[in-house]
Design an enzyme around this catalytic site. Sequence first.
Site, short mmCIF file in Angstrom:
data_model
loop_
_atom_site.label_atom_id
_atom_site.label_comp_id
_atom_site.label_asym_id
_atom_site.label_seq_id
_atom_site.Cartn_x
_atom_site.Cartn_y
_atom_site.Cartn_z
CE LYS A 65 6.57 65.78 41.56
NZ LYS A 65 6.45 66.51 42.74
CG ASP A 66 0.92 61.19 38.26
OD1 ASP A 66 1.44 62.29 38.41
OD2 ASP A 66 -0.23 60.85 38.17
NE ARG A 67 3.85 51.25 39.70
CZ ARG A 67 3.28 50.03 39.78
NH1 ARG A 67 1.97 49.86 40.40
NH2 ARG A 67 3.78 48.84 39.30
#
Length: 415
Positions: A82-84
């Site tokens: 998942k996106d940081r």
Amino acid sequence: MNHREFFSQFLYLSEKPGIGGKLKVFPEDFIVIEEPLPSIFEGRKNAIFLLKKRNWDTMTAVKEIAKRTGIGYREIGFAGTKDRHALTYQYISVPLEAKDRVESLRIRDIELTFVSYGRFIKLGHLLGNRFRIIVRDVDEGAFKRAKEIIHELREKGGFPNYFGYQRFGERRVVNHLIGKLLLQGNFDEAARLFLGYANGSMEGDEARRNFWETGDVNRALEEFPRFLRYERTLLYTYKKTGSWKKAFLSLPLPIMRIFIHSYQSYLFNLYLSKRIEELPLNKALVGDIVVQVKGGIPYRDRTYRVTETNRDFVNGKIRKGQAMVSGPLFGFAMRKAKGLPGELEREILEEEGIGLEAFKRLPKPLKEPGGRRELLIRPLGLTYGYVPGKGMCFRFFLPKGVYATSVLREIMKDH
């Protein structure tokens, strides 16, 4: 090269002006909620936790959890990264004996909530993700422009299914270039690029530039910051073996695969952009490979070829949302298109100077069979509105492997 420069080579499907604006001004502007496969809750061999994280990438969070609980990070399963720079919710599995230790963890910007018992979660064990995204710094006219773009793209069958910028490197957009060099067997140049390319805005850039200019491994080991652990692994192994190939193979397999998959993704994006320019996306041509769709979810392992005989039938399925035209994820066992779509696939490989056999010559763990990927995406449950004081808010669901940033790129245009 930054992300904007990199993506400028890929065409938009809509020619209407975008809403502009800024993404991810705050992590809470980009919320991702994973929808897992129900089967992850079968059995009792693992403890399943809901991982809520803010400003952490998935792999770093998993390694931190593993370190603090005294288990191997490979014993922690998850379905996707998942996106940081976001607020994300996803499921992880941990060994039963670590359940109490995980429950008692206290890590800044990470929350772990026990959900159930179940199986070890593997990559891909998810249906998709739900998103709530705020685009800031837009004017009140953004709603009208967004509405026009979304209406146009619905008429055209969906949004272009480009791989998002995360695939090519969060800060250094070089993963695809390294992947191509590895496919060509040019491990020396791949190492020089991986270790030496600096974008001018990151800690360690001076050390990278010094290596780019000198190639001095001993100096690099002294200068490279400790947090660049994969770079340091590469340098240590080269110093020990004198082989950049052996040095690359000492990296964790997921890291090596990132490079190959990034180059595959780049080639797919090239194909999609050229197809926008030359051929229809939402109409199957003779020779196309079509992906089956059920409930808005594409099943990429269920494909069939379009012929003169079945073309009208297939296009009827496409109009009903039961099928989608696909593009190539190049690999040695990929199902190749024929006709005009097949010519476009061959043209891209010829321009790149790469043959499909290159994906088979890779070291055994990295051999890449390839596959197909739908050219268009249809966000499910898409709603949007203008929120005074914040900007535009978008909510939608996307199947696994589809990038929300690619949806927003068409709407924002200058992102």
